[in-house]
Enzyme design. Structure first.
Site, PDB file in Angstrom:
ATOM      1  N   LYS A  93       0.912  -1.026   0.029  1.00  0.00           N
ATOM      2  CA  LYS A  93      -0.111  -0.176   0.043  1.00  0.00           C
ATOM      3  C   LYS A  93       0.646   1.282  -0.044  1.00  0.00           C
ATOM      4  O   LYS A  93       0.392   2.406  -0.382  1.00  0.00           O
ATOM      5  CB  LYS A  93      -0.934  -0.099   1.229  1.00  0.00           C
ATOM      6  CG  LYS A  93      -2.174  -0.973   1.094  1.00  0.00           C
ATOM      7  CD  LYS A  93      -3.258  -0.396   1.894  1.00  0.00           C
ATOM      8  CE  LYS A  93      -4.533  -1.202   1.752  1.00  0.00           C
ATOM      9  NZ  LYS A  93      -4.307  -2.745   2.071  1.00  0.00           N
ATOM     10  N   GLU A 115     -10.419   7.566   3.929  1.00  0.00           N
ATOM     11  CA  GLU A 115     -11.101   6.981   4.898  1.00  0.00           C
ATOM     12  C   GLU A 115     -10.439   5.693   5.241  1.00  0.00           C
ATOM     13  O   GLU A 115      -9.639   5.488   4.252  1.00  0.00           O
ATOM     14  CB  GLU A 115     -12.548   6.770   4.505  1.00  0.00           C
ATOM     15  CG  GLU A 115     -12.788   5.531   3.388  1.00  0.00           C
ATOM     16  CD  GLU A 115     -12.328   6.006   2.053  1.00  0.00           C
ATOM     17  OE1 GLU A 115     -12.193   7.395   1.626  1.00  0.00           O
ATOM     18  OE2 GLU A 115     -11.976   5.096   1.339  1.00  0.00           O
ATOM     19  N   SER A 381       1.520  -9.795  -1.013  1.00  0.00           N
ATOM     20  CA  SER A 381       1.246  -8.134  -0.816  1.00  0.00           C
ATOM     21  C   SER A 381       1.575  -7.483   0.659  1.00  0.00           C
ATOM     22  O   SER A 381       1.696  -6.617   0.651  1.00  0.00           O
ATOM     23  CB  SER A 381      -0.119  -8.003  -1.060  1.00  0.00           C
ATOM     24  OG  SER A 381      -1.087  -8.642  -0.178  1.00  0.00           O
TER      25      SER A 381
HETATM   26  C1  LIG Z   1      -5.129  -3.735   1.553  1.00  0.00           C
HETATM   27  C2  LIG Z   1      -4.576  -5.094   1.400  1.00  0.00           C
HETATM   28  C3  LIG Z   1      -4.877  -6.069   0.205  1.00  0.00           C
HETATM   29  C4  LIG Z   1      -6.082  -5.542  -0.763  1.00  0.00           C
HETATM   30  O1  LIG Z   1      -6.072  -4.472  -1.367  1.00  0.00           O
HETATM   31  P1  LIG Z   1      -5.718  -4.582  -2.941  1.00  0.00           P
HETATM   32  O2  LIG Z   1      -6.011  -3.134  -3.469  1.00  0.00           O
HETATM   33  O3  LIG Z   1      -6.698  -5.392  -3.463  1.00  0.00           O
HETATM   34  O4  LIG Z   1      -4.372  -4.887  -3.195  1.00  0.00           O
HETATM   35  C5  LIG Z   1      -4.207  -7.104  -0.034  1.00  0.00           C
HETATM   36  N1  LIG Z   1      -2.962  -7.425   0.688  1.00  0.00           N
HETATM   37  C6  LIG Z   1      -2.564  -6.529   1.627  1.00  0.00           C
HETATM   38  C7  LIG Z   1      -1.523  -6.891   2.429  1.00  0.00           C
HETATM   39  C8  LIG Z   1      -3.365  -5.435   2.118  1.00  0.00           C
HETATM   40  O5  LIG Z   1      -2.868  -4.468   3.124  1.00  0.00           O
END
Ligand SMILES: *Cc1c(COP(=O)(O)O)cnc(C)c1O
Length: 402
Positions: A93, A115, A381
C-alpha cells in the site's frame, strides 16, 4: 504493451465500459483538477526522480523475488514470492500512498484526507504524510475503530488525526461519506487519497501507475533468476491494487497466465464471501462502474472475508475489463484454505503472510499441485504481524503444537 497503458483508461477514465466517474458536479470539478495535475506533474523529471529516490532509500525497493525451496519440494511446481511484505510498513500500500502524497506536495496541498476500514490504508497514508510533513486526517467508523484498535494507535503515533464516524452502521460506507464531506470543505488545501484501484477517475489509473513498479521489478527479477518468464502469476484481489501492479508487468506475455484470487469466505451465499468478480454483476458503486455484489434493491451487499483488507463489494474497473477480455483468470480461495496456507508458508519458509496475501498463497499451492513442472510467482502483498493474534485466537495453532 505501452499501447495498452495509453489506451486504458480513455480520457474519461473508462476501461471499456467500466470505471468513469459518477459523482456530484462539485466533486467532479475537484477530480478533474487532480486528473490534469497528475497528467502534467507525473511526467516531470523532478517528480519521477524524487519518487525513484523515495522508493530506494525510504521504502527499501526493489523488494526481492524469493524461491520457496521447501514449499516447492512439498507441493511440486516451482513456487516464487514477490516480497511486498518487505516494502516499508509491511505491504504494497505504501507504493501508491507515497505517490499520492508526492503529488499532493507538488500541488502545494497541506493535508491528506482518506477513509479507512481495517486501518491499513490509514496507516500507510499516515506514514506518507509524516515523511512529507503533511497533515493527515483519517475517517473511520467507530465499529471499525474498536475492531482495529492497534491500527488506530499506529495512525496516532504517526501524527494523523483519526476522525470517529458515529452515524449509520459506523463502518466503511459512513466513513467514505464523512471523508468526502470534509474534503469538499477545503479542496484547495486538501487532497483526497483513495486506497486501491477503485473510486472515480483518475484514482484507478493513478493507483495502478504507482503500483506498476511491483510488476516491472518482478518480471525483471524473475527473468534474471531463471532465464524465462513465469508460467503463472498470482495475486489476491480486494479492490485490486496489488494485483493490478503485479499483472501490469506481465500483461503482454502470451505464455504467462494471470490469476486474481478473490476471498471465498465461508460459502457461496451472498453475505458469506467477497468474491465480487466471481459472483457479482456490473453496476455502479462509490462513483464508478465495475463488477459489484448487490442486494435485490441494487444496494451494495454485505460482504465477508477472514481478511479485512479484502471485504469490499466492488472491484477495480480495470479488473472488470480484464475479466471480460479473458486476460486474467479470476478464482477463489476460501477461509479454510487461506488459514492452511498462512501456516504452511510460516512453517515451511519462515514467512508469516498477511491474511489477504495468504489467499494468493493458497491458490498458488493449488496451481503448484496441478502443474508439477511449472513456475508460479505469487505476489506476497503484505506481512502477517497484524493478523497473528486474531488467527491464533479464532483458529488455534495447527494440531502438532496447539
Ligand atoms: C489492503 C491489502 C490488500 C487488498 O488491497 P488490494 O487493493 O486488492 O491490493 C491486499 N493485501 C494486503 C497486505 C493489504 O494490506
Amino acid at each position: 504493451m505501452t499501447d495498452y497503458f495509453k489506451q486504458y483508461p480513455n480520457k474519461e477514465g473508462f476501461f471499456k465500459e467500466y470505471g468513469g466517474s459518477f459523482i456530484p458536479p462539485d466533486l467532479q470539478k475537484e477530480m478533474d483538477n487532480i486528473t490534469n495535475a497528475y497528467h502534467s506533474i507525473s511526467k516531470s523529471h523532478n517528480f519521477i526522480s524524487e519518487l525513484r529516490s523515495i522508493r530506494k532509500h525510504f521504502q527499501g525497493r526493489p523488494t526481492p523475488v524469493y524461491y520457496c525451496q521447501n514449499l516447492s519440494t512439498k507441493y511440486g511446481g516451482r513456487i516464487y514470492l514477490k516480497r511486498e511484505d518487505l516494502n516499508h510498513s509491511g505491504a504494497h500500500k505504501l507504493n501508491h500512498c507515497m505517490g499520492e502524497a508526492l503529488l499532493a506536495k507538488h500541488l502545494g496541498k497541506k493535508k491528506l484526507i482518506a477513509e479507512t476500514g481495517a486501518g491499513q490504508h490509514g496507516v500507510a497514508l499516515a506514514t506518507a504524510a509524516a515523511y512529507f510533513g503533511l497533515e493527515c486526517e483519517i475517517h473511520m467508523g467507530e465499529v471499525d475503530m474498536a475492531k482495529e484498535h492497534p491500527n488506530v494507535v499506529r495512525m496516532k503515533i504517526l501524527g494523523a488525526e483519526v476522525v470517529p464516524v458515529s452515524h449509520g452502521l459506523k463502518t466503511l460506507k459512513e466513513a467514505v461519506d464523512s471523508a468526502f464531506e470534509s474534503y469538499l470543505k477545503d479542496p484547495i488545501n486538501t487532497i483526497y487519497c483513495i486506497g486501491s484501484v477503485v473510486g472515480p477517475h483518475p484514482f484507478p489509473m493513478m493507483v495502478r501507475d504507482f503500483q506498476r513498479v511491483v510488476g516491472i521489478e518482478a518480471q525483471e527479477q524473475f527473468y534474471e533468476m531463471t532465464g524465462e518468464n513465469p508460467d503463472h502469476v498470482v495475486a489476491c484481489v480486494g479492490g485490486g491494487s496489488n494485483a493490478m501492479g503485479m499483472f501490469s508487468g506481465f500483461l503482454d506475455l502470451e505464455d504467462t497466465l494471470l490469476h486474481g484470487v478473490e476471498p471465498g469466505g465461508i460459502g457461496t451465499k451472498l453475505g458469506d464471501h467477497a468474491s465480487t468478480i466471481t459472483f457479482g454483476k456490473p453496476g455502479i458503486i462509490h462513483g464508478f462502474k465495475c463488477y459489484t455484489l448487490q442486494d435485490e434493491k441494487g444496494e451494495p451487499a454485505p460482504v465477508y472475508s477472514v481478511a479485512s483488507g479484502l471485504d469490499y463489494p466492488g472491484v477495480g474497473p480495470e479488473h472488470s475489463m480484464l475479466k471480460d477480455m479473458g486476460k486474467v483468470n479470476y478464482g477463489v480461495a476460501d477461509d479454510a484454505e487461506t488459514i492452511d496456507a498462512f501456516y504452511e508458508l510460516s512453517r515451511l519458509e519462515g514467512i508469516i503472510p498477511a491474511l489477504e496475501s495468504a489467499h494468493a498463497v493458497a491458490y498458488g499451492l493449488k496451481l503448484a499441485k496441478e502443474n508439477q513442472q511449472q513456475s508460479i510467482l505469487i505476489n506476497l502483498s503484505g506481512r502477517g504481524d497484524k493478523d497473528i493474534d486474531f488467527v491464533v485466537e479464532k483458529y488455534g495453532l495447527p494440531e502438532d503444537n496447539a
